[in-house]
Design an enzyme around this catalytic site. Structure first.
Site, mmCIF file in Angstrom:
data_model
loop_
_atom_site.group_PDB
_atom_site.id
_atom_site.type_symbol
_atom_site.label_atom_id
_atom_site.label_comp_id
_atom_site.label_asym_id
_atom_site.label_seq_id
_atom_site.Cartn_x
_atom_site.Cartn_y
_atom_site.Cartn_z
ATOM 1 N N CYS A 271 0.830 -1.211 0.000
ATOM 2 C CA CYS A 271 0.000 0.000 0.000
ATOM 3 C C CYS A 271 0.867 1.264 0.000
ATOM 4 O O CYS A 271 1.600 1.515 0.957
ATOM 5 C CB CYS A 271 -0.907 -0.058 1.237
ATOM 6 S SG CYS A 271 -1.702 1.477 1.677
ATOM 7 N N CYS B 181 0.175 3.738 2.842
ATOM 8 C CA CYS B 181 0.670 3.158 4.102
ATOM 9 C C CYS B 181 2.158 3.461 4.267
ATOM 10 O O CYS B 181 2.628 3.727 5.377
ATOM 11 C CB CYS B 181 0.447 1.651 4.120
ATOM 12 S SG CYS B 181 -1.282 1.167 3.990
#
Length: 101
Positions: A25, A28
């Site tokens: 991600c 993230c």
């Protein structure tokens, strides 16, 4: 001494900020250095726990994680704040100050 369980962690007096993330991600990855800065600035006023949704699908399902990153702040076992998306340092720092009194 054994490592405390997730349940024990979130039911403690110290607020626990849980970062639900995944290695693949992009947002993230943007959040990670912000969390590192947060721990450097607030010290032991909050405990930051990272939960990889790919490795902990039961936890992701339990807390109905639908997008990542999602952060949940627990205090005494209760969810006191929850937000998806990258969170700026000042927002997280304010939360910690608000809930660590």
């Amino acid at each position: 001494m054994k490592k405390p369980s997730f349940h024990d962690l979130i039911h403690g007096e110290t607020p626990v900020l849980v970062d639900f993330y995944a290695d693949w991600c992009g947002p993230c990855k943007q959040q990670a250095p912000i969390l590192k800065q947060l721990t450097e600035r607030v010290g032991d006023k909050v405990r930051v726990v990272k939960v990889n949704v790919d490795h902990s699908q039961a936890a992701a399902n339990q807390y109905q994680i639908r997008s990542i990153p999602t952060m949940i702040l627990f205090k005494n076992g209760k969810i006191v704040w929850r937000q998806s998306g990258v969170q700026p340092l000042h927002t997280l720092e304010g939360l910690v100050k608000q809930h660590s009194v």
